[in-house]
Write a protein that holds these residues in place. Structure first.
Motif, short mmCIF file in Angstrom:
data_model
loop_
_atom_site.label_atom_id
_atom_site.label_comp_id
_atom_site.label_asym_id
_atom_site.label_seq_id
_atom_site.Cartn_x
_atom_site.Cartn_y
_atom_site.Cartn_z
N VAL A 1 -88.02 -6.84 115.36
CA VAL A 1 -88.34 -7.05 113.96
C VAL A 1 -89.07 -5.84 113.38
N GLU A 2 -89.98 -5.23 114.15
CA GLU A 2 -90.68 -4.05 113.64
C GLU A 2 -89.73 -2.87 113.50
N ALA A 3 -88.70 -2.80 114.36
CA ALA A 3 -87.71 -1.74 114.23
C ALA A 3 -86.91 -1.91 112.94
N GLY B 1 -96.26 -5.22 111.78
CA GLY B 1 -95.09 -4.90 110.98
C GLY B 1 -94.24 -6.11 110.63
N ILE B 2 -94.47 -7.23 111.31
CA ILE B 2 -93.68 -8.43 111.03
C ILE B 2 -93.98 -8.97 109.64
N ALA B 3 -95.24 -8.93 109.22
CA ALA B 3 -95.58 -9.37 107.86
C ALA B 3 -94.91 -8.49 106.82
N ILE B 4 -94.79 -7.20 107.09
CA ILE B 4 -94.11 -6.29 106.18
C ILE B 4 -92.62 -6.63 106.12
N TRP B 5 -92.03 -6.91 107.27
CA TRP B 5 -90.63 -7.35 107.31
C TRP B 5 -90.43 -8.61 106.47
N ALA B 6 -91.33 -9.59 106.63
CA ALA B 6 -91.21 -10.85 105.90
C ALA B 6 -91.33 -10.62 104.40
N ALA B 7 -92.25 -9.75 103.99
CA ALA B 7 -92.42 -9.45 102.57
C ALA B 7 -91.17 -8.80 102.00
N LEU B 8 -90.64 -7.80 102.70
CA LEU B 8 -89.46 -7.09 102.20
C LEU B 8 -88.22 -7.98 102.20
N ARG B 9 -88.10 -8.86 103.19
CA ARG B 9 -86.92 -9.73 103.24
C ARG B 9 -86.93 -10.76 102.12
N THR B 10 -88.10 -11.30 101.81
CA THR B 10 -88.17 -12.34 100.79
C THR B 10 -88.19 -11.75 99.37
N LEU B 11 -88.72 -10.56 99.22
CA LEU B 11 -88.70 -9.91 97.91
C LEU B 11 -87.35 -9.27 97.62
N GLY B 12 -86.83 -8.59 98.62
CA GLY B 12 -85.62 -7.81 98.38
C GLY B 12 -85.92 -6.58 97.56
N ARG B 13 -84.94 -5.73 97.43
CA ARG B 13 -85.12 -4.48 96.68
C ARG B 13 -85.55 -4.75 95.24
#
Length: 454
Positions: free
Chosen positions: A115-117, A340-352
């Motif tokens: 996930v961090e990758a 980095g998992i929280a960052i992944w979750a934020a980016l996935r749910t927000l999207g570009r």
């Protein structure tokens, strides 16, 4: 020992209390009351000779700790460029705590490593930085700055034939640092910790807006680290990267960009121009817990030369040899939480488009605050290119009284700063929870306080 059923009951109690706290956002004073602060004395206990009940410990923390917290997780907090934690990011953090996996490499958590990758790749995509760069998920931009500057010094010395890993710094060629005269304190702290003396640091003059002035840039060479800013902490201004970075690279210097919050402007088509040319730097730092609205303890250091980062920060051992890009080999910590998992979750749910909307919406609200404060008689000092507002009343004393009264009101919280020798109120709009109503309430409060404290 606590049984599994007792452990689950404790977790359910913690979750209930956390839900109750979250449900109360917007109903509490933004800064705790004097009574709540006074009750913190309850924690002044001696270390118990015998263990206390876990449920009673949690109750104590909630009963006396929760009322004395600052509501940074709300929409009326405008201090320290801090965003409220996005629900997805906060929920992901809770699950990660239950896993209790170390995020140092695949061997301690295959999930965290994967996930961090992915998060690393997404961060580079969102920020439009080279996709070959390396990303280390750090505790803060301060830790990331330390890593980036250590990597920069190592790389420059290496180019001059000096192996700092073998010989250390004694007798090494002198590396200079050219940084903005308005560089953030985390930069000066990192330089101090790394052993850069003031004689090795040259401060670059800035223009009226707070940007490094290319016309007055100190001389650069191939033994120079240049530190620039994406988002000056007061004005929010951006150094002219498209002018300075090519000149620095031509001289052989290393360029680091402190982009703690401002680098996220690249995610918005409306504000991306502020960062034109920043992709040409050698390293960058950026926080998640500021404009991306992840929980605290969430930031990134990014190096264009992934090998240099891994070589500088490697922590392989006989009992723990992992790939060069393992997080333990690109950050300061060996035993680390997979932040980095929280960052992944934020980016996935927000999207570009969600990240862009978050940036654009908060910038628009900051502009609204700036306009309305001026209409109310305040002097807005900065030109408001991003989500920062610095303003003052008629006198320094009046400014101080207004800020103190606003903080004491419980309706908001923001801090003070000094700009060009003048005290100012500093308002940062960074939270996904902030609404137009919060903005109106802030301006209404400050307008009334200006009259009361004339």
């Amino acid at each position: 020992m606590i049984s599994l059923s007792q452990e689950l009951q404790l977790m359910e109690d913690a979750d209930r209390r956390a839900r109750s706290y979250t449900a109360g956002i917007g109903t509490r004073p933004v800064f705790p009351t004097a009574d709540a602060l006074a009750h913190l004395v309850t924690f002044d206990e001696d270390l118990p000779d015998h263990g206390r009940d876990a449920a009673e410990t949690l109750k104590l923390l909630d009963d006396y700790g929760s009322p004395a917290t600052v509501e940074t997780n709300g929409g009326r907090y405008f201090g320290f460029v801090t965003g409220a934690a996005l629900p997805a990011a906060a929920a992901a953090d809770r699950l990660v705590l239950a896993w209790d996996n170390a995020g140092l490499a695949h061997v301690t958590s295959p999930t965290a490593a994967k996930v961090e990758a992915v998060a690393s790749r997404w961060v580079l995509d969102a920020l439009e930085l080279p996709d070959t760069a390396a990303v280390g998920f750090t505790t803060s931009a301060g830790a990331g700055t330390l890593i980036a500057l250590a990597s920069a010094r190592r790389a420059l010395l290496q180019r001059h034939g000096w192996d700092v890993d073998e010989h250390g710094l004694a007798g090494a060629p002198v590396i200079r640092v050219v940084a903005s005269e308005l560089a953030h304190v985390v930069v000066t702290k990192a330089l101090r910790v790394l052993g850069f003396g003031t004689a090795q640091v040259v401060l670059a003059p800035t223009d009226v807006f707070g940007r490094v002035d290319p016309a007055r840039l100190p001389p650069l060479d191939d033994k120079t680290i240049v530190v620039l800013q994406a988002g000056e902490v007061n004005t929010g201004e951006f150094d002219p990267f498209d002018e300075i970075i090519p000149a620095a690279r031509a001289a052989g210097a290393w360029v680091h960009v402190d982009g703690a919050f401002g680098l996220w402007a690249r995610a918005s088509a409306v504000h991306r121009h502020l960062t034109d040319g920043v992709e040409g730097a050698d390293s960058w730092t950026v926080d998640g817990h500021k404009w991306l609205n992840t929980p605290y303890d969430s930031a990134m250091v990014i190096l264009a030369d992934r090998d240099q980062l891994a070589e500088t920060m490697t922590s392989d051992a006989a009992y723990s040899s992992t790939s060069a890009d393992s997080q333990k080999n690109v950050t300061l910590e060996f035993s680390r939480r997979p932040r980095g998992i929280a960052i992944w979750a934020a980016l996935r749910t927000l999207g570009r488009d969600g990240v862009a909307d978050l940036v654009e919406r908060t910038v628009a609200m900051a502009a609204d605050i700036s306009r309305k404060l001026q209409e109310s008689g305040f002097t807005v000092v900065n030109r408001g290119v991003i989500n920062q507002v610095i303003a003052r009343a008629d006198t320094p004393e009046q400014t101080a009284r207004i800020v103190a009264a606003a903080q004491a009101s419980g309706r908001t919280w923001f801090g003070t700063s000094v700009w060009r020798g003048e005290p100012v109120m500093r308002i940062s709009v960074s939270s996904w929870r902030t609404t137009a109503a919060d903005v109106d309430d802030l301006v209404d409060l400050l307008s009334k306080l200006r009259i009361d404290h004339a």
